[in-house]
Design a protein around this motif. Structure first.
Motif, PDB file in Angstrom:
ATOM      1  N   LEU A  26       0.746  -1.299   0.201  1.00  0.00           N
ATOM      2  CA  LEU A  26      -0.256   0.040   0.053  1.00  0.00           C
ATOM      3  C   LEU A  26       0.652   1.339  -0.033  1.00  0.00           C
ATOM      4  O   LEU A  26       1.331   1.528   0.898  1.00  0.00           O
ATOM      5  N   GLY A  27       1.499   1.730  -1.103  1.00  0.00           N
ATOM      6  CA  GLY A  27       2.686   3.050  -1.330  1.00  0.00           C
ATOM      7  C   GLY A  27       3.873   2.578  -1.777  1.00  0.00           C
ATOM      8  O   GLY A  27       4.572   3.542  -2.413  1.00  0.00           O
ATOM      9  N   TRP A  28       4.027   1.211  -1.900  1.00  0.00           N
ATOM     10  CA  TRP A  28       5.620   1.160  -1.617  1.00  0.00           C
ATOM     11  C   TRP A  28       5.426  -0.634  -2.457  1.00  0.00           C
ATOM     12  O   TRP A  28       4.909  -1.312  -2.600  1.00  0.00           O
ATOM     13  N   GLU A  29       6.664  -0.575  -2.578  1.00  0.00           N
ATOM     14  CA  GLU A  29       7.224  -2.272  -3.059  1.00  0.00           C
ATOM     15  C   GLU A  29       7.122  -2.661  -2.132  1.00  0.00           C
ATOM     16  O   GLU A  29       8.376  -2.067  -1.624  1.00  0.00           O
ATOM     17  N   VAL A  30       7.486  -4.661  -2.155  1.00  0.00           N
ATOM     18  CA  VAL A  30       7.626  -4.721  -0.788  1.00  0.00           C
ATOM     19  C   VAL A  30       8.263  -6.469  -0.791  1.00  0.00           C
ATOM     20  O   VAL A  30       7.851  -6.567  -1.887  1.00  0.00           O
ATOM     21  N   ASN A  31       9.635  -6.373  -0.617  1.00  0.00           N
ATOM     22  CA  ASN A  31      10.508  -7.245  -0.391  1.00  0.00           C
ATOM     23  C   ASN A  31      10.357  -7.722   0.847  1.00  0.00           C
ATOM     24  O   ASN A  31      11.187  -7.377   1.554  1.00  0.00           O
ATOM     25  N   ARG A  32      10.413  -9.173   0.650  1.00  0.00           N
ATOM     26  CA  ARG A  32      10.325 -10.191   1.908  1.00  0.00           C
ATOM     27  C   ARG A  32      11.833 -10.636   1.809  1.00  0.00           C
ATOM     28  O   ARG A  32      11.315 -12.353   0.684  1.00  0.00           O
ATOM     29  N   PHE A  33      12.689 -10.762   2.570  1.00  0.00           N
ATOM     30  CA  PHE A  33      13.913 -12.037   2.562  1.00  0.00           C
ATOM     31  C   PHE A  33      14.181 -12.367   4.658  1.00  0.00           C
ATOM     32  O   PHE A  33      13.855 -11.966   5.176  1.00  0.00           O
ATOM     33  N   GLY A  34      13.035 -13.794   4.366  1.00  0.00           N
ATOM     34  CA  GLY A  34      12.853 -14.478   5.516  1.00  0.00           C
ATOM     35  C   GLY A  34      12.372 -13.742   6.824  1.00  0.00           C
ATOM     36  O   GLY A  34      10.844 -13.428   6.052  1.00  0.00           O
ATOM     37  N   ASP A  35      12.320 -13.473   7.639  1.00  0.00           N
ATOM     38  CA  ASP A  35      11.877 -12.526   8.538  1.00  0.00           C
ATOM     39  C   ASP A  35      12.089 -10.516   8.462  1.00  0.00           C
ATOM     40  O   ASP A  35      11.757  -9.984   8.748  1.00  0.00           O
ATOM     41  N   THR A  36      12.778 -10.440   7.416  1.00  0.00           N
ATOM     42  CA  THR A  36      13.614  -8.962   6.857  1.00  0.00           C
ATOM     43  C   THR A  36      12.078  -8.141   6.317  1.00  0.00           C
ATOM     44  O   THR A  36      12.329  -9.079   4.985  1.00  0.00           O
ATOM     45  N   THR A  37      11.794  -6.929   5.989  1.00  0.00           N
ATOM     46  CA  THR A  37      10.693  -6.573   5.069  1.00  0.00           C
ATOM     47  C   THR A  37      11.503  -5.651   4.958  1.00  0.00           C
ATOM     48  O   THR A  37      11.938  -5.104   5.621  1.00  0.00           O
ATOM     49  N   ILE A  38      12.067  -5.119   3.508  1.00  0.00           N
ATOM     50  CA  ILE A  38      12.027  -3.634   2.753  1.00  0.00           C
ATOM     51  C   ILE A  38      10.642  -3.156   2.000  1.00  0.00           C
ATOM     52  O   ILE A  38      10.586  -4.322   1.351  1.00  0.00           O
ATOM     53  N   LEU A  39      10.278  -1.931   2.654  1.00  0.00           N
ATOM     54  CA  LEU A  39      10.031  -1.275   1.334  1.00  0.00           C
ATOM     55  C   LEU A  39      10.377  -0.194   0.628  1.00  0.00           C
ATOM     56  O   LEU A  39      11.519   0.526   1.305  1.00  0.00           O
ATOM     57  N   HIS A  40       9.981  -0.278  -0.265  1.00  0.00           N
ATOM     58  CA  HIS A  40      11.462   0.717  -1.276  1.00  0.00           C
ATOM     59  C   HIS A  40      10.507   0.994  -2.241  1.00  0.00           C
ATOM     60  O   HIS A  40       9.137   0.353  -3.078  1.00  0.00           O
TER      61      HIS A  40
END
Length: 361
Positions: free
Chosen positions: A291-305
């Motif tokens: 919602l407003g961001w691109e989301v990448n999840r690597f394991g338990d790490t979430t990155i919004l970009h």
């Protein structure tokens, strides 16, 4: 990531940019940037860049290199057209309205407002704020001079669309009876102390605009923006945008449930993004639009970009919301995104995300 328990301390930290003493890590990173960025600007023919670095949930430093216009040095007060980095801010306005109970993510937009171009298409009744903010409307990116029309049934596929953001913004205005810029001021800019951010031209823009430049170095004249766009053309500084990103990391102004919705993939694009063998090898566990961001999840790490590209400007933000780190990159050049990976590597961004981004080259 750990949340700051006291709102007072949270607000104080938001307003602490360069006055706070730099950490050893920040000082080392600054030294590396001072050493390397001027050469990178020359290599990629980029006039100027402003960078803000967030570490452990607070602004670590903001720096500027090169020029904002011919003969005028870039500074941390230089204003950039951030292009599509406008979208995360506009989405935040909507999410805060949802958190206030004004409407829900799944309310039908048609109950309040519908574009006249869609009057004869029953699929308009499927549109919701969630679908609009996650690029599932079926609209083209821009209608240009054509009537607005669906390219697919809303909610059945994902396709990037600025028109979707404009549609949701119109809905928010009709629902509240308040203009979208005024909503942004009340809900986002004032609470986060973003006094150097605006959707439309302001008197205080004078002498501060980073002149857009083409790939071959041609200056592109600034045109004052008198009409807001929910999807494009906000002008701001990296320091002000850092305040916004810190607010996002801390879930300021959102209910716990809505904050969780922002951090998850709403429109999955993993299949289309990770088609090649090279891309699959570096692909995240989850890939798509939130919602407003691109989301990448690597394991338990979430990155919004998210990135932004308009003629003569290129911008990007990468926010590791699990660790509390983020890099904000604003440039006044079509070549500006050539700086992204070199900067992320020098600033210690998540190596998995860097590999994922590099696999697209």
């Amino acid at each position: 990531m750990n949340r700051v328990a006291c709102r007072v301390l949270s607000l104080l930290a938001l307003s602490l940019p360069s006055s706070a003493a730099p950490t050893d890590r920040a000082a080392q990173e600054r030294a590396v940037l001072d050493r390397d960025v001027p050469g990178l600007l020359a290599e990629y023919k980029i006039p100027g860049v402003s960078i803000a670095q967030i570490e452990n949930g607070r602004l670590a430093f903001a720096v500027a290199y090169g020029t904002q216009s011919d003969g005028v040095p870039a500074t941390t007060k230089t204003l950039y057209n951030i292009a599509s980095l406008t979208k995360p801010i506009s989405a935040e306005v909507v999410l805060r309205l949802v958190s206030e109970g004004t409407f829900t993510l799944d309310d039908p937009l048609d109950a309040v407002w519908s574009d006249p171009d869609l009057a004869g298409d029953e699929r308009r009744k499927l549109l919701t704020p969630r679908i609009g903010l996650s690029h599932q409307t079926g609209f083209p990116n821009w209608r240009r001079k054509q009537p607005l029309a669906f390219t697919f049934t809303p909610g059945t596929a994902v396709s990037y669309s600025g028109e979707g953001y404009e549609y949701v913004a119109r809905f928010a205005e009709k629902k509240t009876g308040v203009g979208f810029e005024a909503l942004a001021e009340r809900l986002v800019f004032k609470p986060l102390h973003m006094a150097q951010t605006a959707y439309t031209d302001r008197p205080w823009f004078a002498g501060r605009i980073a002149t857009p430049t083409s790939a071959d170095g041609r200056a592109i004249a600034y045109t004052a923006n008198t009409k807001y766009f929910a999807s494009d053309l906000i002008h701001t500084t990296p320091t002000d945008y850092a305040k916004f990103v810190v607010g996002v990391m801390r879930d300021e102004g959102l209910t716990k449930a809505i904050a969780a919705e922002r951090r998850r993939v709403q429109g999955n694009t993993k299949e289309q993004e990770c088609k090649t063998e090279k891309r699959r090898a570096a692909c995240a566990d989850d890939v798509g639009f939130g919602l407003g961001w691109e989301v990448n999840r690597f394991g338990d790490t979430t990155i919004l970009h998210h990135g932004g590209r308009d003629e003569g400007v290129a911008t990007y933000v990468v926010a590791d919301v699990t660790r509390g780190d983020a890099t904000i990159l604003f440039t006044n050049s079509d070549n500006g995104l050539n700086l992204l990976l070199p900067l992320l590597e020098r600033l210690g961004a998540d190596a998995r995300f860097v590999a994922y981004m590099r696999s697209a080259l």
